[in-house]
Design a protein around this motif. Sequence first.
Motif, PDB file in Angstrom:
ATOM      1  N   LYS A 182       0.874  -1.169   0.000  1.00  0.00           N
ATOM      2  CA  LYS A 182       0.000   0.000   0.000  1.00  0.00           C
ATOM      3  C   LYS A 182       0.910   1.216   0.000  1.00  0.00           C
ATOM      4  N   PRO A 183       0.730   2.123  -0.922  1.00  0.00           N
ATOM      5  CA  PRO A 183      -0.325   2.189  -1.932  1.00  0.00           C
ATOM      6  C   PRO A 183      -0.049   1.303  -3.147  1.00  0.00           C
ATOM      7  N   LYS A 184      -1.101   1.091  -3.915  1.00  0.00           N
ATOM      8  CA  LYS A 184      -0.969   0.454  -5.215  1.00  0.00           C
ATOM      9  C   LYS A 184      -0.438   1.498  -6.185  1.00  0.00           C
ATOM     10  N   LEU A 185       0.638   1.180  -6.906  1.00  0.00           N
ATOM     11  CA  LEU A 185       1.294   2.138  -7.796  1.00  0.00           C
ATOM     12  C   LEU A 185       1.146   1.718  -9.248  1.00  0.00           C
ATOM     13  N   ILE A 186       0.806   2.684 -10.084  1.00  0.00           N
ATOM     14  CA  ILE A 186       0.604   2.447 -11.516  1.00  0.00           C
ATOM     15  C   ILE A 186       1.315   3.560 -12.287  1.00  0.00           C
ATOM     16  N   VAL A 187       1.939   3.191 -13.405  1.00  0.00           N
ATOM     17  CA  VAL A 187       2.490   4.179 -14.341  1.00  0.00           C
ATOM     18  C   VAL A 187       1.670   4.104 -15.622  1.00  0.00           C
ATOM     19  N   ALA A 188       1.097   5.240 -16.036  1.00  0.00           N
ATOM     20  CA  ALA A 188       0.232   5.280 -17.212  1.00  0.00           C
ATOM     21  C   ALA A 188       0.790   6.256 -18.243  1.00  0.00           C
ATOM     22  N   GLU A 189       0.720   5.852 -19.505  1.00  0.00           N
ATOM     23  CA  GLU A 189       1.055   6.767 -20.600  1.00  0.00           C
ATOM     24  C   GLU A 189      -0.200   7.568 -20.927  1.00  0.00           C
ATOM     25  N   LEU A 190      -0.108   8.875 -20.788  1.00  0.00           N
ATOM     26  CA  LEU A 190      -1.298   9.716 -20.939  1.00  0.00           C
ATOM     27  C   LEU A 190      -0.972  10.910 -21.829  1.00  0.00           C
ATOM     28  N   ASP A 191      -1.602  10.938 -22.988  1.00  0.00           N
ATOM     29  CA  ASP A 191      -1.447  12.048 -23.934  1.00  0.00           C
ATOM     30  C   ASP A 191      -2.652  12.966 -23.767  1.00  0.00           C
ATOM     31  N   TRP A 192      -2.431  14.168 -23.249  1.00  0.00           N
ATOM     32  CA  TRP A 192      -3.545  15.068 -22.958  1.00  0.00           C
ATOM     33  C   TRP A 192      -4.343  15.420 -24.211  1.00  0.00           C
ATOM     34  N   GLY A 193      -3.666  15.470 -25.332  1.00  0.00           N
ATOM     35  CA  GLY A 193      -4.347  15.877 -26.556  1.00  0.00           C
ATOM     36  C   GLY A 193      -5.295  14.837 -27.108  1.00  0.00           C
ATOM     37  N   SER A 194      -5.082  13.560 -26.797  1.00  0.00           N
ATOM     38  CA  SER A 194      -5.896  12.507 -27.397  1.00  0.00           C
ATOM     39  C   SER A 194      -6.615  11.624 -26.371  1.00  0.00           C
ATOM     40  N   VAL A 195      -6.418  11.883 -25.085  1.00  0.00           N
ATOM     41  CA  VAL A 195      -7.042  11.045 -24.070  1.00  0.00           C
ATOM     42  C   VAL A 195      -8.565  11.164 -24.173  1.00  0.00           C
ATOM     43  N   THR A 196      -9.253  10.060 -23.960  1.00  0.00           N
ATOM     44  CA  THR A 196     -10.714  10.040 -24.058  1.00  0.00           C
ATOM     45  C   THR A 196     -11.333  10.121 -22.666  1.00  0.00           C
ATOM     46  N   GLU A 197     -12.607  10.490 -22.632  1.00  0.00           N
ATOM     47  CA  GLU A 197     -13.317  10.536 -21.363  1.00  0.00           C
ATOM     48  C   GLU A 197     -13.359   9.165 -20.716  1.00  0.00           C
ATOM     49  N   LYS A 198     -13.506   8.112 -21.544  1.00  0.00           N
ATOM     50  CA  LYS A 198     -13.544   6.762 -20.994  1.00  0.00           C
ATOM     51  C   LYS A 198     -12.225   6.408 -20.307  1.00  0.00           C
ATOM     52  N   GLN A 199     -11.095   6.776 -20.942  1.00  0.00           N
ATOM     53  CA  GLN A 199      -9.801   6.497 -20.325  1.00  0.00           C
ATOM     54  C   GLN A 199      -9.686   7.167 -18.962  1.00  0.00           C
ATOM     55  N   LEU A 200     -10.143   8.400 -18.887  1.00  0.00           N
ATOM     56  CA  LEU A 200     -10.075   9.127 -17.622  1.00  0.00           C
ATOM     57  C   LEU A 200     -11.010   8.514 -16.586  1.00  0.00           C
ATOM     58  N   LEU A 201     -12.207   8.125 -17.024  1.00  0.00           N
ATOM     59  CA  LEU A 201     -13.165   7.507 -16.118  1.00  0.00           C
ATOM     60  C   LEU A 201     -12.654   6.169 -15.593  1.00  0.00           C
ATOM     61  N   ASP A 202     -11.969   5.421 -16.456  1.00  0.00           N
ATOM     62  CA  ASP A 202     -11.431   4.120 -16.049  1.00  0.00           C
ATOM     63  C   ASP A 202     -10.387   4.259 -14.942  1.00  0.00           C
ATOM     64  N   LEU A 203      -9.684   5.397 -14.914  1.00  0.00           N
ATOM     65  CA  LEU A 203      -8.676   5.618 -13.870  1.00  0.00           C
ATOM     66  C   LEU A 203      -9.317   5.901 -12.517  1.00  0.00           C
ATOM     67  N   GLN A 204     -10.544   6.434 -12.523  1.00  0.00           N
ATOM     68  CA  GLN A 204     -11.329   6.702 -11.316  1.00  0.00           C
ATOM     69  C   GLN A 204     -10.553   7.493 -10.263  1.00  0.00           C
ATOM     70  N   PRO A 205      -9.962   8.622 -10.642  1.00  0.00           N
ATOM     71  CA  PRO A 205      -9.213   9.397  -9.642  1.00  0.00           C
ATOM     72  C   PRO A 205     -10.139  10.163  -8.706  1.00  0.00           C
ATOM     73  N   GLU A 206      -9.763  10.213  -7.455  1.00  0.00           N
ATOM     74  CA  GLU A 206     -10.466  11.044  -6.480  1.00  0.00           C
ATOM     75  C   GLU A 206      -9.742  12.380  -6.285  1.00  0.00           C
ATOM     76  N   VAL A 207      -8.443  12.368  -6.531  1.00  0.00           N
ATOM     77  CA  VAL A 207      -7.631  13.576  -6.447  1.00  0.00           C
ATOM     78  C   VAL A 207      -6.727  13.618  -7.674  1.00  0.00           C
ATOM     79  N   ILE A 208      -6.612  14.791  -8.290  1.00  0.00           N
ATOM     80  CA  ILE A 208      -5.718  14.977  -9.443  1.00  0.00           C
ATOM     81  C   ILE A 208      -4.754  16.098  -9.108  1.00  0.00           C
TER      82      ILE A 208
END
Length: 296
Positions: A182-208
């Motif tokens: 704990k915590p669970k750690l993830i590294v994600a490749e994230l392109d702000w210009g092409s990221v979709t709403e679904k991709q963001l929703l799948d991450l389920q962040p509570e804090v950004i």
Amino acid sequence: FCYLASKLRPMCLSTGTILHPLCVKYPPSTKYRRCFLTELIKKHESTAAEPLDELYDTLADILNEEECTHCYKNYLLPTGECVTLSENVAIVSGGTTGLVTWDAALHLAEWAAETSVVFSNRTVLELGSGIGFTGIAICKTCNPKTYIFSDYHPCVLKQLTENIRLNGFVLEPEATQPNYQKPKLIVAELDWGSVTEKQLLDLQPEVIIAADVVYDPEIILALVGMLQKLSTFRADSKVPEVYIAFTIRNPDTYHLFQAELGRYKIGIGWQIIPAHSNSVFLYDMQPNVTILQLFI
């Protein structure tokens, strides 16, 4: 330095500083060690103390070293733990500025340590993680449930991953046992210009969070566009808290960011977070860093 010279005289000054076990295992840049030791010798000589041969021998060894493109930096946290990072010596390398740690990242980590309740037992998404300082510091001090590091440049992602492991963490899906850490750690490749709403929703962040991502007009447009996509979280009342830290280098760029936040049909509100009281890390000079809380 004078304090060191007076207090550490019975032992070797270099052993207590650049030859400390931490610095030997993870050495700072050759240039930094050379400058530090040269100044330390000057300060020691100014005390009229007995010369220490090991200081001069250590400096001679450093003067014979070749400069490297990489070095290590060690950051001591309020908890007594250390964040150790492999960083590039050059500010810009490989076509990116993401291979060094910037002041806003230090500032955001200091604020996080003082307000750990924001992160405790929550899923945190960091935008533009760079080589990982802020995220690693938060994981060591704030007890998040899940921490998602994200960036786009392949060299940055590679060095980020190395630094996470360097600090003793295991990344998903490498942790095959349930509740391996704990915590669970993830590294994600994230392109702000092409990221979709679904991709963001799948991450389920509570804090950004993000540090030093407001420095270029094109980047600002991509960032604000992505924040607008995050507004879809309103549909299920799971709107994440958003905090952006940045150094104000150009007031026009800062004003552009504020203007872009309010351009869209559903504007993004913001407020300035009051400056935190505890300065933990050393800065070359006190930076003009601001933290905004955004309301998407």
